[in-house]
Motif scaffolding. Structure first.
Motif, PDB file in Angstrom:
ATOM      1  N   PRO A  55       0.840  -1.204   0.000  1.00  0.00           N
ATOM      2  CA  PRO A  55       0.000   0.000   0.000  1.00  0.00           C
ATOM      3  C   PRO A  55       0.879   1.259   0.000  1.00  0.00           C
ATOM      4  O   PRO A  55       1.803   1.379   0.809  1.00  0.00           O
ATOM      5  N   ALA A  56       0.617   2.166  -0.914  1.00  0.00           N
ATOM      6  CA  ALA A  56       1.461   3.357  -1.077  1.00  0.00           C
ATOM      7  C   ALA A  56       1.506   4.213   0.185  1.00  0.00           C
ATOM      8  O   ALA A  56       2.540   4.797   0.497  1.00  0.00           O
ATOM      9  N   ASP A  57       0.397   4.265   0.931  1.00  0.00           N
ATOM     10  CA  ASP A  57       0.377   5.114   2.118  1.00  0.00           C
ATOM     11  C   ASP A  57       1.116   4.502   3.310  1.00  0.00           C
ATOM     12  O   ASP A  57       1.257   5.137   4.348  1.00  0.00           O
ATOM     13  N   ARG A  58       1.633   3.286   3.165  1.00  0.00           N
ATOM     14  CA  ARG A  58       2.386   2.619   4.242  1.00  0.00           C
ATOM     15  C   ARG A  58       3.891   2.574   3.978  1.00  0.00           C
ATOM     16  O   ARG A  58       4.648   2.081   4.803  1.00  0.00           O
ATOM     17  N   ILE A  59       4.323   3.079   2.835  1.00  0.00           N
ATOM     18  CA  ILE A  59       5.747   3.045   2.485  1.00  0.00           C
ATOM     19  C   ILE A  59       6.494   4.101   3.278  1.00  0.00           C
ATOM     20  O   ILE A  59       6.137   5.271   3.268  1.00  0.00           O
ATOM     21  N   SER A  60       7.556   3.669   3.990  1.00  0.00           N
ATOM     22  CA  SER A  60       8.372   4.638   4.716  1.00  0.00           C
ATOM     23  C   SER A  60       9.667   4.955   3.964  1.00  0.00           C
ATOM     24  O   SER A  60      10.158   6.066   4.030  1.00  0.00           O
ATOM     25  N   TYR A  61      10.230   3.984   3.246  1.00  0.00           N
ATOM     26  CA  TYR A  61      11.395   4.240   2.400  1.00  0.00           C
ATOM     27  C   TYR A  61      11.528   3.153   1.365  1.00  0.00           C
ATOM     28  O   TYR A  61      10.990   2.055   1.517  1.00  0.00           O
ATOM     29  N   VAL A  62      12.254   3.456   0.291  1.00  0.00           N
ATOM     30  CA  VAL A  62      12.563   2.482  -0.756  1.00  0.00           C
ATOM     31  C   VAL A  62      14.039   2.630  -1.097  1.00  0.00           C
ATOM     32  O   VAL A  62      14.511   3.728  -1.380  1.00  0.00           O
ATOM     33  N   GLU A  63      14.760   1.526  -1.054  1.00  0.00           N
ATOM     34  CA  GLU A  63      16.181   1.512  -1.401  1.00  0.00           C
ATOM     35  C   GLU A  63      16.339   0.669  -2.655  1.00  0.00           C
ATOM     36  O   GLU A  63      15.968  -0.503  -2.675  1.00  0.00           O
ATOM     37  N   ILE A  64      16.877   1.273  -3.703  1.00  0.00           N
ATOM     38  CA  ILE A  64      17.059   0.583  -4.979  1.00  0.00           C
ATOM     39  C   ILE A  64      18.546   0.336  -5.172  1.00  0.00           C
ATOM     40  O   ILE A  64      19.341   1.278  -5.224  1.00  0.00           O
ATOM     41  N   GLY A  65      18.924  -0.945  -5.257  1.00  0.00           N
ATOM     42  CA  GLY A  65      20.326  -1.308  -5.415  1.00  0.00           C
ATOM     43  C   GLY A  65      20.788  -1.147  -6.849  1.00  0.00           C
ATOM     44  O   GLY A  65      19.989  -0.978  -7.776  1.00  0.00           O
ATOM     45  N   ALA A  66      22.080  -1.242  -7.034  1.00  0.00           N
ATOM     46  CA  ALA A  66      22.667  -1.158  -8.369  1.00  0.00           C
ATOM     47  C   ALA A  66      22.388  -2.456  -9.111  1.00  0.00           C
ATOM     48  O   ALA A  66      22.338  -3.529  -8.508  1.00  0.00           O
ATOM     49  N   PRO A  67      22.191  -2.381 -10.423  1.00  0.00           N
ATOM     50  CA  PRO A  67      21.976  -3.608 -11.206  1.00  0.00           C
ATOM     51  C   PRO A  67      23.160  -4.555 -11.058  1.00  0.00           C
ATOM     52  O   PRO A  67      24.314  -4.132 -11.066  1.00  0.00           O
ATOM     53  N   ALA A  68      22.860  -5.838 -10.876  1.00  0.00           N
ATOM     54  CA  ALA A  68      23.913  -6.839 -10.715  1.00  0.00           C
ATOM     55  C   ALA A  68      23.647  -7.988 -11.670  1.00  0.00           C
ATOM     56  O   ALA A  68      22.504  -8.388 -11.846  1.00  0.00           O
ATOM     57  N   PRO A  69      24.709  -8.518 -12.277  1.00  0.00           N
ATOM     58  CA  PRO A  69      24.505  -9.671 -13.162  1.00  0.00           C
ATOM     59  C   PRO A  69      24.065 -10.883 -12.350  1.00  0.00           C
ATOM     60  O   PRO A  69      24.414 -11.022 -11.186  1.00  0.00           O
ATOM     61  N   ARG A  70      23.294 -11.753 -12.979  1.00  0.00           N
ATOM     62  CA  ARG A  70      22.832 -12.960 -12.288  1.00  0.00           C
ATOM     63  C   ARG A  70      23.987 -13.922 -12.127  1.00  0.00           C
ATOM     64  O   ARG A  70      24.809 -14.109 -13.020  1.00  0.00           O
TER      65      ARG A  70
END
Length: 77
Positions: A55-70
């Motif tokens: 739910p968008a109203d419950r998000i406190s933070y979002v951390e997006i990591g760097a792309p990594a190869p599989r």
């Protein structure tokens, strides 16, 4: 390429961690749309095809990591 996304949820002691095949830009756009009120939910699809809804109203933070190869094989570290 995969991107690790960590989402902090209000009133929850644990964060949600998702490995997604979406690009960092796509994840950022989805988060921005959810927080701007265009969507009620932040929707991400993980590498196994499972959908994660927050739910968008419950998000406190979002951390997006760097792309990594599989990683593939026994020697992958």
């Amino acid at each position: 390429m995969s991107v690790e996304v960590k989402i902090g949820v209000q009133h929850s002691p644990r964060e949600i961690s998702v490995e997604t095949g979406q690009s960092a830009e796509e994840v950022e756009r989805a988060v921005a749309d959810a927080l701007a009120g265009k969507d009620q939910l932040l929707s991400l699809v993980d590498e196994r095809g499972r959908k994660v809804l927050v739910p968008a109203d419950r998000i406190s933070y979002v951390e997006i990591g760097a792309p990594a190869p599989r990683k593939v094989g026994f020697g992958a570290a």
